[in-house]
Motif scaffolding. Structure first.
Motif, PDB file in Angstrom:
ATOM      1  N   UNK A  22      10.881  -5.486  -0.183  1.00 22.95           N
ATOM      2  CA  UNK A  22      10.739  -4.034  -0.152  1.00 22.95           C
ATOM      3  C   UNK A  22      10.165  -3.449  -1.431  1.00 22.95           C
ATOM      4  N   UNK A  23       9.453  -2.349  -1.293  1.00 19.40           N
ATOM      5  CA  UNK A  23       9.060  -1.573  -2.459  1.00 19.40           C
ATOM      6  C   UNK A  23       9.653  -0.182  -2.358  1.00 19.40           C
ATOM      7  N   UNK A  24       9.578   0.396  -1.142  1.00 19.11           N
ATOM      8  CA  UNK A  24      10.089   1.758  -0.981  1.00 19.11           C
ATOM      9  C   UNK A  24      11.608   1.719  -0.863  1.00 19.11           C
ATOM     10  N   UNK A  25      12.251   2.577  -1.601  1.00 23.63           N
ATOM     11  CA  UNK A  25      13.718   2.545  -1.643  1.00 23.63           C
ATOM     12  C   UNK A  25      14.328   3.828  -1.079  1.00 23.63           C
ATOM     13  N   UNK A  26      13.767   4.975  -1.468  1.00 25.89           N
ATOM     14  CA  UNK A  26      14.366   6.237  -1.051  1.00 25.89           C
ATOM     15  C   UNK A  26      14.011   6.451   0.411  1.00 25.89           C
ATOM     16  N   UNK A  65      12.748  19.678  -4.557  1.00 24.95           N
ATOM     17  CA  UNK A  65      13.744  18.650  -4.862  1.00 24.95           C
ATOM     18  C   UNK A  65      12.987  17.363  -5.186  1.00 24.95           C
ATOM     19  N   UNK A  66      13.349  16.730  -6.280  1.00 25.07           N
ATOM     20  CA  UNK A  66      12.702  15.468  -6.662  1.00 25.07           C
ATOM     21  C   UNK A  66      13.780  14.425  -6.896  1.00 25.07           C
ATOM     22  N   UNK A  67      13.553  13.239  -6.373  1.00 26.10           N
ATOM     23  CA  UNK A  67      14.483  12.137  -6.598  1.00 26.10           C
ATOM     24  C   UNK A  67      13.693  10.992  -7.220  1.00 26.10           C
ATOM     25  N   UNK A  68      14.177  10.492  -8.337  1.00 21.02           N
ATOM     26  CA  UNK A  68      13.466   9.427  -9.042  1.00 21.02           C
ATOM     27  C   UNK A  68      14.361   8.209  -9.165  1.00 21.02           C
ATOM     28  N   UNK A  69      13.761   7.057  -9.022  1.00 22.26           N
ATOM     29  CA  UNK A  69      14.460   5.811  -9.362  1.00 22.26           C
ATOM     30  C   UNK A  69      13.737   5.234 -10.567  1.00 22.26           C
ATOM     31  N   UNK A  70      14.490   4.911 -11.594  1.00 23.91           N
ATOM     32  CA  UNK A  70      13.889   4.338 -12.801  1.00 23.91           C
ATOM     33  C   UNK A  70      14.438   2.938 -13.047  1.00 23.91           C
ATOM     34  N   UNK A  71      13.568   2.049 -13.479  1.00 21.76           N
ATOM     35  CA  UNK A  71      13.986   0.682 -13.808  1.00 21.76           C
ATOM     36  C   UNK A  71      14.840   0.721 -15.068  1.00 21.76           C
ATOM     37  N   UNK A  72      15.494  -0.407 -15.356  1.00 20.37           N
ATOM     38  CA  UNK A  72      16.372  -0.467 -16.527  1.00 20.37           C
ATOM     39  C   UNK A  72      15.609  -0.087 -17.796  1.00 20.37           C
ATOM     40  N   UNK A  73      14.326  -0.415 -17.855  1.00 17.31           N
ATOM     41  CA  UNK A  73      13.526  -0.093 -19.034  1.00 17.31           C
ATOM     42  C   UNK A  73      13.120   1.369 -19.117  1.00 17.31           C
ATOM     43  N   UNK A  74      13.401   2.135 -18.089  1.00 17.82           N
ATOM     44  CA  UNK A  74      13.092   3.567 -18.110  1.00 17.82           C
ATOM     45  C   UNK A  74      11.846   3.943 -17.326  1.00 17.82           C
ATOM     46  N   UNK A  75      11.064   2.954 -16.861  1.00 21.11           N
ATOM     47  CA  UNK A  75       9.862   3.270 -16.101  1.00 21.11           C
ATOM     48  C   UNK A  75      10.232   3.817 -14.725  1.00 21.11           C
ATOM     49  N   UNK A  76       9.492   4.837 -14.308  1.00 19.30           N
ATOM     50  CA  UNK A  76       9.759   5.386 -12.983  1.00 19.30           C
ATOM     51  C   UNK A  76       9.159   4.460 -11.942  1.00 19.30           C
ATOM     52  N   UNK A  77       9.992   3.968 -11.046  1.00 17.89           N
ATOM     53  CA  UNK A  77       9.475   3.047 -10.026  1.00 17.89           C
ATOM     54  C   UNK A  77       9.264   3.740  -8.687  1.00 17.89           C
ATOM     55  N   UNK A  78       9.931   4.845  -8.492  1.00 17.45           N
ATOM     56  CA  UNK A  78       9.693   5.577  -7.249  1.00 17.45           C
ATOM     57  C   UNK A  78      10.108   7.024  -7.412  1.00 17.45           C
ATOM     58  N   UNK A  79       9.386   7.884  -6.725  1.00 14.73           N
ATOM     59  CA  UNK A  79       9.735   9.304  -6.740  1.00 14.73           C
ATOM     60  C   UNK A  79       9.516   9.846  -5.338  1.00 14.73           C
ATOM     61  N   UNK A  80      10.432  10.672  -4.901  1.00 14.27           N
ATOM     62  CA  UNK A  80      10.228  11.360  -3.613  1.00 14.27           C
ATOM     63  C   UNK A  80      10.398  12.856  -3.857  1.00 14.27           C
ATOM     64  N   UNK A  81       9.462  13.616  -3.318  1.00 14.13           N
ATOM     65  CA  UNK A  81       9.512  15.070  -3.472  1.00 14.13           C
ATOM     66  C   UNK A  81       9.686  15.693  -2.102  1.00 14.13           C
ATOM     67  N   UNK A  82      10.490  16.701  -2.019  1.00  9.45           N
ATOM     68  CA  UNK A  82      10.514  17.462  -0.776  1.00  9.45           C
ATOM     69  C   UNK A  82      10.894  18.909  -1.071  1.00  9.45           C
ATOM     70  N   UNK A  83      10.488  19.763  -0.148  1.00  8.77           N
ATOM     71  CA  UNK A  83      10.723  21.196  -0.346  1.00  8.77           C
ATOM     72  C   UNK A  83      11.809  21.645   0.620  1.00  8.77           C
ATOM     73  N   UNK A  84      12.819  22.314   0.102  1.00 11.93           N
ATOM     74  CA  UNK A  84      13.817  22.909   0.995  1.00 11.93           C
ATOM     75  C   UNK A  84      13.715  24.424   0.871  1.00 11.93           C
ATOM     76  N   UNK A  85      13.911  25.067   1.979  1.00  4.68           N
ATOM     77  CA  UNK A  85      13.806  26.532   2.003  1.00  4.68           C
ATOM     78  C   UNK A  85      15.198  27.127   2.159  1.00  4.68           C
TER      79      UNK A  85
END
Lengths: 174, 252
Positions: free
Chosen positions: B151-155, B221-241
């Motif tokens: 897998x690559x996608x997590x969120x 709304x933004x959700x980020x997953x970062x690796x132990x080293x701090x690099x962002x490995x995934x981000x998901x953005x969505x808009x809530x009203x």
């Protein structure tokens, strides 16, 4: 969908997508970054694209989340830069001037375009989005309604209110 | 003047406009500019503007505004700028894809059931309901598919996914992560404000409940997953009203 089809269907919409993103972020560089990010997200989510749907409508659905984030970043950066200039007591940076030999009409047109862009960027986000999609990206009201998930009547109302506001702001150009 | 004597008002839809009430006609001119008039109303407006110079000027002004907005040229895409971000193309090239100019398409992750302990920790009823729904959906997919590649996608599931919240109730925003976090960190941002520390986090879930209702309008709304080293490995953005209460909700 393979890459060839991806390019064939979505590539022609590059300029209109960019027009939307420039209008929403107010910054060409940020808009290009956002457009690349949109194409990447589109490539990843290509299974969700129905070929009978309008490609630009689908792309805008993806791009508006990215544009939302970029426009916040751009505005925050502008706010911070403005505060820094004020703190130093300095003037705003010089405008980038075109070549001296450029014809007056072209300069006038560019300045008018800047005034239009500035007036549009001062609109509330939902009205700005409607104006940018309808006039800058040449999307129909029906397509905008699909892309942003609102009713056509809502889009028309946003357009009408935005136009009333723009009419006041662009008084000297009308 | 003869026109006004013969016919002092005209019906358009449910409205009856006075021929000499230019403010009423101005509304129609505004609606005409956004294509909101039917043929009959347009004819009536055209007839009025031939007799009323004030409204004719107003109509002309609207047409000039349309031309002005349409005169903004489409930006060109610079030749030197690739379609995809260079970082994504580099990753594709490293992974040895046949077509390195296209980034690797992410594959769906193998599904795992959520841990019961994790679910128990989600105290809020809404969060629990979201978790149960998510678990059911993921279990169903598990049963139907053989394990796909790494897998690559997590969120995966987010709630409300581009949906609507009530602007008079506290907001609950949650997301599922599959496979669970293992050494990575997760960050949840609402309108660029980091709300991770105010959220309940498990390796599978993050749930945020606001102290106060979110103001009416759109929120990123933004959700980020970062690796132990701090690099962002995934981000998901969505808009809530966040929407103001409806009339029905306001009724006691």
């Amino acid at each position: 969908m393979e890459r060839e089809r991806f390019e064939e269907i979505l590539l022609p919409e590059r300029a209109r997508l960019l027009a939307y993103l420039v209008g929403m972020t107010g910054d060409r560089e940020a808009a290009l970054d956002a457009a690349q990010e949109t194409f990447l997200a589109a490539w990843r989510d290509i299974e969700t694209f129905r070929e009978e749907a309008a490609p630009l409508t689908w792309l805008v659905g993806i791009a508006r989340r990215i544009a939302f984030r970029e426009s916040r970043r751009t505005r925050r950066r502008e706010h911070l830069l403005g505060a820094e200039f004020a703190r130093r007591g300095g003037a705003e940076p010089d405008e980038v001037r075109g070549p001296a030999a450029e014809e007056e009409a072209a300069i006038e047109q560019r300045e008018r375009e800047e005034r239009v862009r500035a007036a549009v960027s001062a609109l509330p986000r939902d009205r700005r989005e409607a104006i940018v999609l309808h006039y800058f990206a040449a999307m129909s009201v029906a397509a905008i309604a699909v892309a942003v998930g609102a009713r056509e009547g809502t889009i028309k109302s946003r357009l009408a209110r935005a136009r009333a506001d723009l009419s006041r702001r662009l008084e000297s150009d009308l | 003047m003869g026109y006004f004597k013969r016919q002092s008002s005209v019906s358009i839809g449910s409205a009856r406009l006075q021929q000499n009430a230019c403010e009423d006609w101005a509304l129609l001119i505004g609606r005409d500019a956004v294509g909101d008039l039917d043929a009959g109303a347009r004819d009536a407006l055209a007839a009025h503007t031939t007799r009323c110079p004030r409204c004719a000027r107003r109509l002309e002004r609207e047409e000039r505004l349309t031309r002005l907005l349409e005169s903004v040229p489409l930006p060109s895409w610079p030749d030197a700028v690739p379609l995809f971000p260079p970082a994504a193309i580099a990753v594709a090239a490293q992974s040895g894809r046949r077509d390195a100019s296209a980034p690797a398409r992410e594959e769906r992750a193998p599904r795992r059931a959520f841990g019961r302990a994790a679910l128990r920790r989600l105290a809020l009823p809404l969060a629990a309901a979201s978790a149960v729904l998510a678990a059911a959906a993921l279990l169903a997919r598990n049963a139907a598919h053989a394990p796909p590649p790494a897998p690559e996608r997590r969120i995966d599931l987010v709630s409300p996914a581009g949906g609507t919240l009530s602007a008079w109730r506290v907001a609950t925003i949650c997301a599922a992560v599959e496979p669970p976090l293992d050494g990575e960190s997760i960050r949840l941002l609402v309108n660029d404000r980091d709300v991770t520390s105010a959220s309940e986090c498990t390796p599978n879930f993050i749930v945020f409940t606001s102290d106060e209702p979110l103001p009416a309008g759109e929120h990123l709304v933004a959700l980020e997953i970062r690796a132990a080293g701090g690099d962002r490995v995934e981000e998901k953005l969505w808009i809530v009203t966040s929407e103001p209460p409806s009339d029905a909700e306001m009724t006691p």
